[in-house]
Design a protein around this motif. Structure first.
Motif, PDB file in Angstrom:
ATOM      1  N   ARG A   1       0.717  -1.207   0.102  1.00 16.86           N
ATOM      2  CA  ARG A   1       0.005  -0.031  -0.088  1.00 16.86           C
ATOM      3  C   ARG A   1       0.964   1.325  -0.077  1.00 16.86           C
ATOM      4  N   ASP A   2       1.974   1.010   0.773  1.00 18.62           N
ATOM      5  CA  ASP A   2       2.899   2.410   0.848  1.00 18.62           C
ATOM      6  C   ASP A   2       3.530   2.586  -0.361  1.00 18.62           C
ATOM      7  N   LEU A   3       3.776   1.523  -1.173  1.00 21.43           N
ATOM      8  CA  LEU A   3       4.652   1.795  -2.528  1.00 21.43           C
ATOM      9  C   LEU A   3       3.344   2.337  -3.690  1.00 21.43           C
ATOM     10  N   ALA A   4       2.148   1.740  -3.304  1.00 19.80           N
ATOM     11  CA  ALA A   4       1.091   2.141  -4.284  1.00 19.80           C
ATOM     12  C   ALA A   4       0.933   3.791  -4.242  1.00 19.80           C
ATOM     13  N   TRP A   5       0.882   4.337  -2.825  1.00 24.54           N
ATOM     14  CA  TRP A   5       0.571   5.730  -2.816  1.00 24.54           C
ATOM     15  C   TRP A   5       1.791   6.410  -3.264  1.00 24.54           C
ATOM     16  N   THR A   6       3.113   5.906  -3.218  1.00 24.63           N
ATOM     17  CA  THR A   6       4.415   6.642  -3.807  1.00 24.63           C
ATOM     18  C   THR A   6       4.232   6.767  -5.426  1.00 24.63           C
ATOM     19  N   LEU A   7       3.473   5.481  -6.117  1.00 24.24           N
ATOM     20  CA  LEU A   7       3.541   5.652  -7.506  1.00 24.24           C
ATOM     21  C   LEU A   7       2.179   6.624  -8.206  1.00 24.24           C
ATOM     22  N   TRP A   8       1.189   6.825  -7.138  1.00 19.50           N
ATOM     23  CA  TRP A   8       0.111   7.329  -7.512  1.00 19.50           C
ATOM     24  C   TRP A   8       0.476   8.750  -8.195  1.00 19.50           C
ATOM     25  N   GLY A   9      -0.066   8.972  -9.545  1.00 17.89           N
ATOM     26  CA  GLY A   9       0.120  10.303 -10.218  1.00 17.89           C
ATOM     27  C   GLY A   9       1.394  10.340 -10.738  1.00 17.89           C
ATOM     28  N   ARG A  10       2.264   9.150 -10.615  1.00 17.09           N
ATOM     29  CA  ARG A  10       3.315   9.062 -11.311  1.00 17.09           C
ATOM     30  C   ARG A  10       3.550   8.073 -12.634  1.00 17.09           C
ATOM     31  N   THR A  11       4.610   8.038 -13.573  1.00 16.75           N
ATOM     32  CA  THR A  11       4.956   7.045 -14.464  1.00 16.75           C
ATOM     33  C   THR A  11       6.110   6.037 -13.953  1.00 16.75           C
ATOM     34  N   PRO A  12       5.808   4.994 -13.640  1.00 18.61           N
ATOM     35  CA  PRO A  12       7.021   4.309 -13.228  1.00 18.61           C
ATOM     36  C   PRO A  12       7.809   3.848 -14.403  1.00 18.61           C
ATOM     37  N   LEU A  13       9.197   3.700 -14.137  1.00 17.31           N
ATOM     38  CA  LEU A  13      10.237   3.416 -15.112  1.00 17.31           C
ATOM     39  C   LEU A  13      10.725   1.901 -14.302  1.00 17.31           C
ATOM     40  N   LEU A  14      10.586   0.732 -14.897  1.00 18.85           N
ATOM     41  CA  LEU A  14      11.122  -0.464 -14.552  1.00 18.85           C
ATOM     42  C   LEU A  14      12.136  -0.921 -15.026  1.00 18.85           C
ATOM     43  N   LEU A  15      13.029  -1.234 -14.228  1.00 16.66           N
ATOM     44  CA  LEU A  15      14.371  -1.647 -14.496  1.00 16.66           C
ATOM     45  C   LEU A  15      14.932  -3.097 -13.554  1.00 16.66           C
ATOM     46  N   ALA A  16      15.735  -3.817 -14.268  1.00 18.39           N
ATOM     47  CA  ALA A  16      16.177  -5.115 -13.347  1.00 18.39           C
ATOM     48  C   ALA A  16      17.294  -5.429 -14.169  1.00 18.39           C
ATOM     49  N   ALA A  17      18.129  -6.341 -13.555  1.00 20.96           N
ATOM     50  CA  ALA A  17      19.420  -7.034 -13.968  1.00 20.96           C
ATOM     51  C   ALA A  17      18.922  -7.801 -15.091  1.00 20.96           C
ATOM     52  N   PRO A  18      19.850  -8.096 -15.945  1.00 18.28           N
ATOM     53  CA  PRO A  18      19.725  -9.005 -17.097  1.00 18.28           C
ATOM     54  C   PRO A  18      18.873 -10.409 -16.770  1.00 18.28           C
ATOM     55  N   GLU A  19      19.399 -10.968 -15.685  1.00 20.46           N
ATOM     56  CA  GLU A  19      18.909 -12.509 -15.174  1.00 20.46           C
ATOM     57  C   GLU A  19      17.376 -12.223 -14.642  1.00 20.46           C
ATOM     58  N   ALA A  20      17.041 -11.093 -14.293  1.00 22.24           N
ATOM     59  CA  ALA A  20      15.826 -10.903 -13.780  1.00 22.24           C
ATOM     60  C   ALA A  20      14.787 -10.202 -14.801  1.00 22.24           C
ATOM     61  N   ASP A  21      15.019 -10.405 -16.214  1.00 24.06           N
ATOM     62  CA  ASP A  21      14.204  -9.314 -17.053  1.00 24.06           C
ATOM     63  C   ASP A  21      12.748  -9.640 -17.091  1.00 24.06           C
ATOM     64  N   ALA A  22      12.391 -11.012 -16.435  1.00 24.34           N
ATOM     65  CA  ALA A  22      10.976 -11.004 -16.373  1.00 24.34           C
ATOM     66  C   ALA A  22      10.177 -10.122 -15.432  1.00 24.34           C
ATOM     67  N   LEU A  23      11.039  -9.534 -14.564  1.00 26.52           N
ATOM     68  CA  LEU A  23      10.023  -8.654 -13.333  1.00 26.52           C
ATOM     69  C   LEU A  23       9.608  -7.397 -14.319  1.00 26.52           C
ATOM     70  N   PRO A  24      10.422  -6.597 -15.018  1.00 26.94           N
ATOM     71  CA  PRO A  24       9.684  -5.556 -15.614  1.00 26.94           C
ATOM     72  C   PRO A  24       8.397  -5.948 -16.530  1.00 26.94           C
ATOM     73  N   HIS A  25       8.848  -7.209 -17.114  1.00 29.59           N
ATOM     74  CA  HIS A  25       7.502  -7.536 -18.113  1.00 29.59           C
ATOM     75  C   HIS A  25       6.189  -7.932 -16.839  1.00 29.59           C
ATOM     76  N   ALA A  26       6.791  -8.357 -15.833  1.00 25.20           N
ATOM     77  CA  ALA A  26       5.594  -8.783 -14.933  1.00 25.20           C
ATOM     78  C   ALA A  26       4.833  -7.588 -14.249  1.00 25.20           C
ATOM     79  N   TRP A  27       5.596  -6.554 -13.948  1.00 21.33           N
ATOM     80  CA  TRP A  27       5.181  -5.359 -13.224  1.00 21.33           C
ATOM     81  C   TRP A  27       4.392  -4.527 -14.223  1.00 21.33           C
ATOM     82  N   GLN A  28       4.761  -4.439 -15.515  1.00 22.85           N
ATOM     83  CA  GLN A  28       4.262  -3.515 -16.589  1.00 22.85           C
ATOM     84  C   GLN A  28       2.882  -4.308 -16.750  1.00 22.85           C
ATOM     85  N   SER A  29       2.683  -5.513 -16.850  1.00 22.60           N
ATOM     86  CA  SER A  29       1.477  -6.162 -17.152  1.00 22.60           C
ATOM     87  C   SER A  29       0.469  -6.279 -15.895  1.00 22.60           C
ATOM     88  N   LEU A  30       1.156  -6.191 -14.729  1.00 22.53           N
ATOM     89  CA  LEU A  30       0.293  -6.141 -13.708  1.00 22.53           C
ATOM     90  C   LEU A  30      -0.350  -4.663 -13.504  1.00 22.53           C
TER      91      LEU A  30
END
Length: 340
Positions: free
Chosen positions: A145-174
């Motif tokens: 809930r705290d992170l959701a409040w931080t993201l409210w009204g903003r555009t998130p840029l999603l970054l991860a290390a190459p071995e975790a490139d599924a995470l930006p995919h996951a968060w963009q979709s969610l």
């Protein structure tokens, strides 16, 4: 059932097959199965195999592509295991629920079927711990809930290390699916974006928050230093506590961070006052692609739903009622564009 309730009941709800399939393994994901396959790529090569078992993870709307991949696998000498949210009985070996939770059920099946039951169990433990921290009744110190409040009204840029490139995919979709929010995954070398994208016009960094998902590598550490002077805020979203030391950044940790992202998206939808359920147009589009709907339903608003873009010039004029602030050049520019 609303998304928050669904997420609260998700840990431990997997009830699919648990026996391992013969190796070697290949993995293909299409449609709603693409994300689960991406997360499970830490366990199974994200490719085709000519022997053993070829897993094809899909959804009813991607049935044609899934069928082709399964047929190719069987012609090559592999046994195809078709994992899907629906479709013809001949095209489904393992049926999983549709929607946001497809990722969890499909990924857990893949973990068990590839002989990684220990990592599937680790994932369940991590998800249970996150539920206890992120559930709606936790009003103070709720990280989702705290992170959701931080993201409210903003555009998130999603970054991860190459071995975790599924995470930006996951968060963009969610974030798109549940909170109807645009998030931008940063693919490839993050230094290119960090050093170049905000240089010419510094205001491009306004209302942007960079999320570093999982464990950062040296390149992400440098990118973070650069981004801190170019966007509103840079936050690290680490893997949850309790990850086995020999599996840091592995399957269980990444599935847990997907689950945390689902909580964040659900709370962000609540903050925006939007329905976290799938929009009706998505259901209609999936039905059409699955051969179960009329394509004409996609060409016009359905029932009371109006999906047209707002005509901002017209709305401003009506609100202004022809006042002195109305800029006729806006209409002139619009007219010129239409003639072109």
């Amino acid at each position: 059932m609303d998304l928050l309730s669904l997420l609260e009941r998700l840990p431990g709800s997997y009830a699919g097959p648990t026996q391992p399939e013969p190796g070697p393994y290949g993995l293909i994901g299409v449609g709603e199965g693409a994300l689960a396959a991406h997360l499970a790529a830490t366990l199974v090569p994200f490719t085709r195999t000519r022997g053993g078992t070829q897993f094809v993870v899909s959804s009813a709307d991607a049935g044609d592509a899934a069928r082709d991949y399964a047929d190719l696998a069987e012609v090559s000498g592999a046994a195809a295991r078709r994992v899907s949210t629906g479709g013809s009985p001949d095209d489904v070996d393992v049926l999983v629920p549709g929607g946001v939770v497809t990722t969890y059920h499909s990924a857990q099946y893949l973990a068990h079927a590839t002989g990684h039951a220990d990592q599937a169990e680790d994932a369940e433990l991590l998800l249970s711990n996150l539920r206890d921290r992120c559930a709606p009744h936790v009003e103070e110190g709720n990280p989702a809930r705290d992170l959701a409040w931080t993201l409210w009204g903003r555009t998130p840029l999603l970054l991860a290390a190459p071995e975790a490139d599924a995470l930006p995919h996951a968060w963009q979709s969610l974030l798109a699916r549940a909170s109807k929010t645009l998030a931008v995954p940063v693919l490839g070398d993050p230094l290119i974006l960090a050093t170049g994208a905000f240089e010419a016009q510094h205001e491009k960094g306004d209302a942007k928050v960079a999320l570093l998902l999982g464990d950062p590598d040296p390149a992400l550490d440098v990118a973070r230093e650069v981004l801190e002077s170019r966007v509103d805020e840079v936050l690290h979203v680490p893997y949850p506590e309790g990850v086995s030391p020999d599996q840091v950044g592995g399957y269980a940790a990444q599935l847990a961070l997907w689950y945390f992202g689902a909580w964040v998206a659900a709370y962000l939808a609540e903050r925006y006052g939007v329905d976290a359920a799938d929009p009706p147009m998505l259901a209609r589009a999936q039905a059409v692609l699955a051969g179960e709907g009329d394509p004409a339903t996609l060409s016009a608003p359905h029932d009371a739903e109006d999906v047209r873009r707002t005509n901002l010039v017209r709305d401003w004029r009506e609100d202004d009622e022809g006042g002195e602030d109305y800029d006729e050049d806006l209409d002139e520019d619009e007219g010129d564009g239409e003639e072109d």
